[in-house]
Design a protein around this motif. Structure first.
Motif, PDB file in Angstrom:
ATOM      1  N   SER A 147     -46.092  64.007  -9.185  1.00 22.02           N
ATOM      2  CA  SER A 147     -45.413  64.895 -10.139  1.00 22.02           C
ATOM      3  C   SER A 147     -46.264  66.106 -10.489  1.00 22.02           C
ATOM      4  O   SER A 147     -45.742  67.177 -10.793  1.00 22.02           O
ATOM      5  CB  SER A 147     -45.017  64.132 -11.407  1.00 22.02           C
ATOM      6  OG  SER A 147     -46.142  63.881 -12.229  1.00 22.02           O
ATOM      7  N   MET A 148     -47.585  65.947 -10.404  1.00 17.68           N
ATOM      8  CA  MET A 148     -48.478  67.047 -10.753  1.00 17.68           C
ATOM      9  C   MET A 148     -48.574  68.115  -9.670  1.00 17.68           C
ATOM     10  O   MET A 148     -49.243  69.130  -9.869  1.00 17.68           O
ATOM     11  CB  MET A 148     -49.878  66.513 -11.071  1.00 17.68           C
ATOM     12  CG  MET A 148     -49.974  65.828 -12.390  1.00 17.68           C
ATOM     13  SD  MET A 148     -51.697  65.350 -12.663  1.00 17.68           S
ATOM     14  CE  MET A 148     -51.566  64.532 -14.233  1.00 17.68           C
ATOM     15  N   LYS A 149     -47.876  67.909  -8.561  1.00 20.85           N
ATOM     16  CA  LYS A 149     -47.846  68.968  -7.542  1.00 20.85           C
ATOM     17  C   LYS A 149     -47.233  70.243  -8.113  1.00 20.85           C
ATOM     18  O   LYS A 149     -47.651  71.345  -7.767  1.00 20.85           O
ATOM     19  CB  LYS A 149     -47.044  68.516  -6.323  1.00 20.85           C
ATOM     20  CG  LYS A 149     -47.762  67.534  -5.442  1.00 20.85           C
ATOM     21  CD  LYS A 149     -46.880  67.191  -4.251  1.00 20.85           C
ATOM     22  CE  LYS A 149     -47.566  66.250  -3.298  1.00 20.85           C
ATOM     23  NZ  LYS A 149     -46.697  65.921  -2.149  1.00 20.85           N
ATOM     24  N   THR A 150     -46.224  70.070  -8.979  1.00 19.14           N
ATOM     25  CA  THR A 150     -45.565  71.248  -9.535  1.00 19.14           C
ATOM     26  C   THR A 150     -45.615  71.315 -11.063  1.00 19.14           C
ATOM     27  O   THR A 150     -45.367  72.375 -11.621  1.00 19.14           O
ATOM     28  CB  THR A 150     -44.082  71.306  -9.103  1.00 19.14           C
ATOM     29  OG1 THR A 150     -43.422  70.136  -9.574  1.00 19.14           O
ATOM     30  CG2 THR A 150     -43.966  71.412  -7.594  1.00 19.14           C
ATOM     31  N   LEU A 151     -45.918  70.214 -11.718  1.00 12.91           N
ATOM     32  CA  LEU A 151     -45.963  70.218 -13.182  1.00 12.91           C
ATOM     33  C   LEU A 151     -47.391  70.464 -13.654  1.00 12.91           C
ATOM     34  O   LEU A 151     -48.341  70.024 -13.002  1.00 12.91           O
ATOM     35  CB  LEU A 151     -45.466  68.877 -13.733  1.00 12.91           C
ATOM     36  CG  LEU A 151     -44.031  68.488 -13.387  1.00 12.91           C
ATOM     37  CD1 LEU A 151     -43.712  67.105 -13.949  1.00 12.91           C
ATOM     38  CD2 LEU A 151     -43.056  69.517 -13.912  1.00 12.91           C
ATOM     39  N   PRO A 152     -47.560  71.118 -14.788  1.00 17.52           N
ATOM     40  CA  PRO A 152     -48.903  71.335 -15.332  1.00 17.52           C
ATOM     41  C   PRO A 152     -49.573  70.001 -15.648  1.00 17.52           C
ATOM     42  O   PRO A 152     -48.934  69.080 -16.163  1.00 17.52           O
ATOM     43  CB  PRO A 152     -48.662  72.134 -16.610  1.00 17.52           C
ATOM     44  CG  PRO A 152     -47.287  72.669 -16.506  1.00 17.52           C
ATOM     45  CD  PRO A 152     -46.526  71.735 -15.624  1.00 17.52           C
ATOM     46  N   VAL A 153     -50.854  69.909 -15.374  1.00 16.41           N
ATOM     47  CA  VAL A 153     -51.584  68.658 -15.548  1.00 16.41           C
ATOM     48  C   VAL A 153     -51.529  68.163 -16.993  1.00 16.41           C
ATOM     49  O   VAL A 153     -51.299  66.980 -17.237  1.00 16.41           O
ATOM     50  CB  VAL A 153     -53.043  68.772 -15.039  1.00 16.41           C
ATOM     51  CG1 VAL A 153     -53.843  69.759 -15.850  1.00 16.41           C
ATOM     52  CG2 VAL A 153     -53.709  67.417 -15.023  1.00 16.41           C
ATOM     53  N   GLY A 154     -51.729  69.034 -17.942  1.00 18.48           N
ATOM     54  CA  GLY A 154     -51.721  68.625 -19.345  1.00 18.48           C
ATOM     55  C   GLY A 154     -50.375  68.107 -19.790  1.00 18.48           C
ATOM     56  O   GLY A 154     -50.273  67.090 -20.484  1.00 18.48           O
ATOM     57  N   THR A 155     -49.320  68.801 -19.390  1.00 15.33           N
ATOM     58  CA  THR A 155     -47.967  68.388 -19.746  1.00 15.33           C
ATOM     59  C   THR A 155     -47.623  67.058 -19.092  1.00 15.33           C
ATOM     60  O   THR A 155     -47.126  66.135 -19.749  1.00 15.33           O
ATOM     61  CB  THR A 155     -46.950  69.469 -19.311  1.00 15.33           C
ATOM     62  OG1 THR A 155     -47.259  70.683 -20.002  1.00 15.33           O
ATOM     63  CG2 THR A 155     -45.530  69.051 -19.617  1.00 15.33           C
ATOM     64  N   ALA A 156     -47.876  66.957 -17.794  1.00 17.62           N
ATOM     65  CA  ALA A 156     -47.530  65.733 -17.063  1.00 17.62           C
ATOM     66  C   ALA A 156     -48.288  64.536 -17.625  1.00 17.62           C
ATOM     67  O   ALA A 156     -47.703  63.479 -17.870  1.00 17.62           O
ATOM     68  CB  ALA A 156     -47.820  65.906 -15.575  1.00 17.62           C
ATOM     69  N   TYR A 157     -49.577  64.697 -17.834  1.00 16.54           N
ATOM     70  CA  TYR A 157     -50.373  63.580 -18.321  1.00 16.54           C
ATOM     71  C   TYR A 157     -49.943  63.158 -19.724  1.00 16.54           C
ATOM     72  O   TYR A 157     -49.819  61.966 -20.018  1.00 16.54           O
ATOM     73  CB  TYR A 157     -51.863  63.929 -18.296  1.00 16.54           C
ATOM     74  CG  TYR A 157     -52.722  62.766 -18.693  1.00 16.54           C
ATOM     75  CD1 TYR A 157     -52.953  61.705 -17.813  1.00 16.54           C
ATOM     76  CD2 TYR A 157     -53.289  62.691 -19.961  1.00 16.54           C
ATOM     77  CE1 TYR A 157     -53.720  60.621 -18.179  1.00 16.54           C
ATOM     78  CE2 TYR A 157     -54.065  61.612 -20.337  1.00 16.54           C
ATOM     79  CZ  TYR A 157     -54.276  60.578 -19.446  1.00 16.54           C
ATOM     80  OH  TYR A 157     -55.030  59.503 -19.828  1.00 16.54           O
ATOM     81  N   ALA A 158     -49.722  64.129 -20.602  1.00 19.40           N
ATOM     82  CA  ALA A 158     -49.320  63.814 -21.972  1.00 19.40           C
ATOM     83  C   ALA A 158     -47.974  63.099 -22.004  1.00 19.40           C
ATOM     84  O   ALA A 158     -47.783  62.138 -22.765  1.00 19.40           O
ATOM     85  CB  ALA A 158     -49.272  65.090 -22.813  1.00 19.40           C
ATOM     86  N   ILE A 159     -47.035  63.537 -21.187  1.00 25.03           N
ATOM     87  CA  ILE A 159     -45.728  62.884 -21.144  1.00 25.03           C
ATOM     88  C   ILE A 159     -45.853  61.480 -20.560  1.00 25.03           C
ATOM     89  O   ILE A 159     -45.253  60.527 -21.065  1.00 25.03           O
ATOM     90  CB  ILE A 159     -44.712  63.752 -20.381  1.00 25.03           C
ATOM     91  CG1 ILE A 159     -44.389  64.992 -21.225  1.00 25.03           C
ATOM     92  CG2 ILE A 159     -43.449  62.966 -20.039  1.00 25.03           C
ATOM     93  CD1 ILE A 159     -43.512  66.013 -20.546  1.00 25.03           C
ATOM     94  N   TRP A 160     -46.647  61.324 -19.507  1.00 24.19           N
ATOM     95  CA  TRP A 160     -46.867  60.009 -18.893  1.00 24.19           C
ATOM     96  C   TRP A 160     -47.446  59.029 -19.915  1.00 24.19           C
ATOM     97  O   TRP A 160     -46.961  57.909 -20.067  1.00 24.19           O
ATOM     98  CB  TRP A 160     -47.819  60.199 -17.709  1.00 24.19           C
ATOM     99  CG  TRP A 160     -48.204  58.977 -16.954  1.00 24.19           C
ATOM    100  CD1 TRP A 160     -47.420  58.223 -16.141  1.00 24.19           C
ATOM    101  CD2 TRP A 160     -49.509  58.389 -16.910  1.00 24.19           C
ATOM    102  NE1 TRP A 160     -48.158  57.204 -15.588  1.00 24.19           N
ATOM    103  CE2 TRP A 160     -49.447  57.286 -16.046  1.00 24.19           C
ATOM    104  CE3 TRP A 160     -50.721  58.699 -17.508  1.00 24.19           C
ATOM    105  CZ2 TRP A 160     -50.546  56.478 -15.765  1.00 24.19           C
ATOM    106  CZ3 TRP A 160     -51.822  57.897 -17.228  1.00 24.19           C
ATOM    107  CH2 TRP A 160     -51.724  56.808 -16.373  1.00 24.19           C
ATOM    108  N   VAL A 161     -48.469  59.473 -20.632  1.00 22.43           N
ATOM    109  CA  VAL A 161     -49.084  58.623 -21.658  1.00 22.43           C
ATOM    110  C   VAL A 161     -48.099  58.341 -22.779  1.00 22.43           C
ATOM    111  O   VAL A 161     -48.012  57.213 -23.275  1.00 22.43           O
ATOM    112  CB  VAL A 161     -50.367  59.291 -22.215  1.00 22.43           C
ATOM    113  CG1 VAL A 161     -50.868  58.567 -23.449  1.00 22.43           C
ATOM    114  CG2 VAL A 161     -51.444  59.325 -21.145  1.00 22.43           C
ATOM    115  N   GLY A 162     -47.336  59.356 -23.179  1.00 21.84           N
ATOM    116  CA  GLY A 162     -46.375  59.175 -24.267  1.00 21.84           C
ATOM    117  C   GLY A 162     -45.294  58.163 -23.923  1.00 21.84           C
ATOM    118  O   GLY A 162     -44.969  57.290 -24.738  1.00 21.84           O
ATOM    119  N   ILE A 163     -44.748  58.269 -22.720  1.00 24.76           N
ATOM    120  CA  ILE A 163     -43.737  57.289 -22.286  1.00 24.76           C
ATOM    121  C   ILE A 163     -44.346  55.898 -22.290  1.00 24.76           C
ATOM    122  O   ILE A 163     -43.737  54.938 -22.787  1.00 24.76           O
ATOM    123  CB  ILE A 163     -43.189  57.646 -20.884  1.00 24.76           C
ATOM    124  CG1 ILE A 163     -42.353  58.917 -20.949  1.00 24.76           C
ATOM    125  CG2 ILE A 163     -42.361  56.486 -20.314  1.00 24.76           C
ATOM    126  CD1 ILE A 163     -41.993  59.485 -19.579  1.00 24.76           C
ATOM    127  N   GLY A 164     -45.548  55.785 -21.753  1.00 30.62           N
ATOM    128  CA  GLY A 164     -46.220  54.492 -21.721  1.00 30.62           C
ATOM    129  C   GLY A 164     -46.500  53.937 -23.112  1.00 30.62           C
ATOM    130  O   GLY A 164     -46.294  52.754 -23.377  1.00 30.62           O
TER     131      GLY A 164
END
Length: 105
Positions: free
Chosen positions: A49-66
């Motif tokens: 997913s980080m191929k096109t999404l910003p690293v900070g946004t992707a990581y924060a959303i991943w952690v938040g969902i988890g």
């Protein structure tokens, strides 16, 4: 498409977090294997997913969902507390996820 991949990665994060509880410190084979599989697939999909999404946004959303999913499953499966502060805090994490998604649009 990468947003969908990110959501699936977040759901798999819930799977490995809950799996850790069921594996009892990796002493039960079946839950341990499932936990490691969820962990690996979650990390791989996060990376995709980080191929096109910003690293900070992707990581924060991943952690938040988890975090939200794991807390809710903890309430349902393990009879963890449902005090107001906990539920409000989970709501704030959810609001943050929505805010990050809207900020990226």
């Amino acid at each position: 498409m990468n947003w969908i991949i990110l959501v699936v990665a977040g759901l798999l994060e819930i799977g490995w977090a809950i799996g850790l509880k069921y594996s009892q410190g990796f002493t039960k084979l079946g839950p341990s294997i499932a936990t490691v599989c969820c962990l690996l697939f979650s990390i791989v999909l996060l990376g995709v997913s980080m191929k096109t999404l910003p690293v900070g946004t992707a990581y924060a959303i991943w952690v938040g969902i988890g975090a939200i999913g794991t807390a809710l499953f903890g309430i349902v499966l393990f009879d963890e507390s449902t005090d107001v502060i906990k539920l409000v805090s989970l709501g704030l994490i959810f609001a943050g996820i929505i805010g990050l998604k809207l900020a990226h649009s």
